[in-house]
Design a protein around this motif. Structure first.
Motif, PDB file in Angstrom:
ATOM      1  N   SER A  64     -13.338   4.872   6.432  1.00  0.00           N
ATOM      2  CA  SER A  64     -12.575   4.362   5.278  1.00  0.00           C
ATOM      3  C   SER A  64     -11.854   3.086   5.679  1.00  0.00           C
ATOM      4  CB  SER A  64     -11.548   5.404   4.809  1.00  0.00           C
ATOM      5  OG  SER A  64     -10.530   5.554   5.780  1.00  0.00           O
ATOM      6  N   GLY A  65     -11.331   2.397   4.694  1.00  0.00           N
ATOM      7  CA  GLY A  65     -10.512   1.216   4.985  1.00  0.00           C
ATOM      8  C   GLY A  65      -9.229   1.622   5.682  1.00  0.00           C
ATOM      9  N   LEU A  69      -7.835   0.284   9.260  1.00  0.00           N
ATOM     10  CA  LEU A  69      -6.492  -0.273   9.503  1.00  0.00           C
ATOM     11  C   LEU A  69      -5.782   0.451  10.644  1.00  0.00           C
ATOM     12  CD1 LEU A  69      -5.331  -0.780   5.820  1.00  0.00           C
ATOM     13  CD2 LEU A  69      -5.314  -2.570   7.572  1.00  0.00           C
ATOM     14  N   THR A  90       1.458  -3.614  -2.358  1.00  0.00           N
ATOM     15  CA  THR A  90       0.120  -3.313  -1.853  1.00  0.00           C
ATOM     16  C   THR A  90      -0.190  -1.850  -2.117  1.00  0.00           C
ATOM     17  OG1 THR A  90      -1.324  -3.309   0.101  1.00  0.00           O
ATOM     18  CG2 THR A  90       0.976  -2.747   0.488  1.00  0.00           C
ATOM     19  N   ALA A  93      -1.964   2.461   1.580  1.00  0.00           N
ATOM     20  CA  ALA A  93      -2.680   2.617   2.858  1.00  0.00           C
ATOM     21  C   ALA A  93      -2.313   1.534   3.869  1.00  0.00           C
ATOM     22  CB  ALA A  93      -4.185   2.619   2.623  1.00  0.00           C
ATOM     23  N   ASP A 178      -5.199  -7.187   6.220  1.00  0.00           N
ATOM     24  CA  ASP A 178      -5.742  -6.166   5.329  1.00  0.00           C
ATOM     25  C   ASP A 178      -6.523  -6.901   4.245  1.00  0.00           C
ATOM     26  OD1 ASP A 178      -6.346  -4.303   3.430  1.00  0.00           O
ATOM     27  OD2 ASP A 178      -4.412  -3.283   3.499  1.00  0.00           O
ATOM     28  N   ALA A 180      -8.928  -5.450   2.518  1.00  0.00           N
ATOM     29  CA  ALA A 180      -9.635  -4.369   1.809  1.00  0.00           C
ATOM     30  C   ALA A 180     -10.116  -4.817   0.430  1.00  0.00           C
ATOM     31  CB  ALA A 180      -8.708  -3.157   1.675  1.00  0.00           C
ATOM     32  N   ASN A 204     -14.459   1.466  -0.584  1.00  0.00           N
ATOM     33  CA  ASN A 204     -14.139   2.525  -1.528  1.00  0.00           C
ATOM     34  C   ASN A 204     -14.891   2.252  -2.850  1.00  0.00           C
ATOM     35  OD1 ASN A 204     -12.648   4.540  -2.832  1.00  0.00           O
ATOM     36  ND2 ASN A 204     -11.077   3.081  -3.437  1.00  0.00           N
TER      37      ASN A 204
HETATM   38  C1  LIG Z   1      -5.051  -3.242   0.026  1.00  0.00           C
HETATM   39  C2  LIG Z   1      -5.751  -1.992   0.466  1.00  0.00           C
HETATM   40  N1  LIG Z   1      -5.596  -1.586   1.731  1.00  0.00           N
HETATM   41  C3  LIG Z   1      -6.207  -0.487   2.193  1.00  0.00           C
HETATM   42  C4  LIG Z   1      -7.031   0.265   1.383  1.00  0.00           C
HETATM   43  C5  LIG Z   1      -7.603   1.520   1.938  1.00  0.00           C
HETATM   44  O1  LIG Z   1      -8.978   1.573   1.865  1.00  0.00           O
HETATM   45  P1  LIG Z   1      -9.727   2.992   1.713  1.00  0.00           P
HETATM   46  O2  LIG Z   1      -9.472   3.476   0.331  1.00  0.00           O
HETATM   47  O3  LIG Z   1     -11.150   2.630   1.952  1.00  0.00           O
HETATM   48  O4  LIG Z   1      -9.183   3.899   2.758  1.00  0.00           O
HETATM   49  C6  LIG Z   1      -7.235  -0.145   0.042  1.00  0.00           C
HETATM   50  C7  LIG Z   1      -8.082   0.528  -0.920  1.00  0.00           C
HETATM   51  O5  LIG Z   1      -8.619   1.403  -1.159  1.00  0.00           O
HETATM   52  C8  LIG Z   1      -6.577  -1.286  -0.420  1.00  0.00           C
HETATM   53  O6  LIG Z   1      -6.712  -1.680  -1.679  1.00  0.00           O
END
Ligand SMILES: Cc1ncc(COP(=O)(O)O)c(C=O)c1O
Length: 401
Positions: A64-65, A69, A90, A93, A178, A180, A204
């Motif tokens: 996952s994102g 991170l 933000t 996450a 970040d 993402a 995602n």
């Molecule tokens: C700005 C931001 N950071 C981190 C994430 C985390 O990614 P994930 O949902 O793939 O864990 C997201 C979105 O989903 C995001 O929009």
């Protein structure tokens, strides 16, 4: 918000995947070849193609994102007790990953035009409330190390990276981007996510390209790339024995997810063109309408318009963003507000905040509109007309009042 999509064929979602390429073919080959786990060949192919696309030397696919991170924080040398500067406006996450690494966030308000991290506030904090000497920056009041900064490129736009990099260098802060929401964003001609020591992306389901769930860390530093990969694989030492030299994580992406990711990446140019066309149509439809605004790209940033997001000023339109959202929902159109700024979030009570009311105003006034790659012109017209009619009828009512 739960929307029943089963009975309404004209429902217009906010941002859904567009699986229009070789996804099925690649998935079938995973099944035929019996390669489904993270050791399958699509993982390396996706990583290679992604690194090349964004212009990074290394890319490591993750579950996952958020996992990306977390690993990036650890590889960047963030330690328990550190303070890390991060945008307050933000998705949570970005900040959770800092806490996962044992550090605490210093939340920064955003710039009113670009909605990205306000670099003036960062600069003032570091100059007035911190001491930088012998290669370390310390927060004077708490004595804690200010170890890094996480610019979040929100909504398919870009932070002011040239300013940020100069400040980070002056105060010895490690930069983890970040990105993402920033696939396709270019800053001074270079891809967002490739400026910091490490950059992170998300795949995602609502992103410009998706793997269902997934993320990617990119870096130009081989040692950091190896560290991220190692930690993502339970920190297992090579060989058939189960020996681990650290507390690692099971954060790898599977071959099935990477198969979808590669097929999606092959379509990225078309996806980005669709996002831009959607943004252009919204922008020309709402241009000049009193009380309506939207994000203004930072100078030097070529945005990717992930989610087109309006601001609705209630003092001028007589309508709140939540009222517009409720009306759109009645018409079968999904929209959504921005995230609760993290300095207001019960999950991060007590975090330092550098602001300002910009993030809070955007939280009140912003509304993201349907922006799927596959959004048809007819459906987009319906979104535009529904909002325009609501604004006009409200204006007529207030003229008569
Ligand atoms: C700005 C931001 N950071 C981190 C994430 C985390 O990614 P994930 O949902 O793939 O864990 C997201 C979105 O989903 C995001 O929009």
């Amino acid at each position: 918000m739960l929307i029943d999509m089963s009975s309404d064929t004209t429902f217009i979602p906010l941002s859904v995947p567009c699986l229009g390429g070789r996804e099925r073919e690649y998935l079938t080959s995973c099944v035929d070849d019996n390669w489904v786990s993270s050791v399958g060949p699509f993982v390396r192919r996706f990583e290679g193609a992604f690194a090349q696309h964004v212009g990074a030397s290394h890319a490591i696919a993750c579950a996952s994102g958020t996992a990306a991170l977390h690993l990036a924080m650890l590889a960047a040398g963030v330690e328990p007790g550190d303070l890390i500067l991060v945008s307050s406006l933000t998705f949570i996450a970005s900040v959770n990953a800092i806490r996962h690494a044992g550090a605490d966030p210093v939340l920064v308000d955003c710039h009113p035009g670009s909605w990205q991290m306000d670099m003036d506030r960062v600069s003032r904090f570091l100059m007035e409330e911190c001491d930088t000497r012998e290669g370390t920056c310390r927060h004077r009041q708490s004595g804690r190390r200010v170890a890094g900064i996480v610019p979040v490129h929100i909504l398919g736009h870009g932070a002011d990276l040239p300013a940020l990099l100069a400040i980070a260098a002056r105060h010895h802060l490690v930069v983890v981007e970040d990105a993402a929401e920033a696939l396709g964003v270019r800053i001074a001609g270079r891809h967002a996510g490739t400026f910091g020591r490490l950059g992170c992306f998300s795949f995602n389901g609502n992103k410009t390209i998706t793997t269902g769930a997934g993320g990617m860390v990119v870096t130009d530093d081989r040692t950091l790339a190896d560290r991220v990969r190692h930690l993502s694989e339970q920190a297992k030492l090579p060989g058939s024995e189960y020996v681990h030299d650290a507390v690692g994580y099971n954060y790898r992406m599977s071959n099935l997810h990477a198969a979808v990711g590669l097929a999606q990446l092959e379509q990225l140019t078309g996806h980005l063109a669709a996002k831009r066309a959607i943004a252009d149509r919204y922008a020309s439809a709402f241009a000049g309408r009193a009380g309506i605004g939207w994000i203004r790209p930072t100078e030097g940033v070529d945005p990717a318009w992930w989610l087109f997001t309006l601001t609705i000023d209630p003092a001028i339109t007589g309508l709140t963003a939540r009222q517009v959202m409720a009306h759109l929902k009645e018409q079968g159109i999904e929209s959504r507000p921005l995230w609760q700024p993290i300095h207001l979030s019960p999950a991060h009570t007590g975090a330092l905040f550098l602001g300002g009311e910009v993030a809070e105003r955007l939280y009140d006034q912003a509304l993201s509109l349907p922006s799927s790659v596959g959004l048809s012109a007819t459906d987009q017209d319906r979104v535009i007309e529904t909002i325009t009619e609501l604004l006009m009828s409200n204006q007529r009512r207030s003229n008569h009042a």
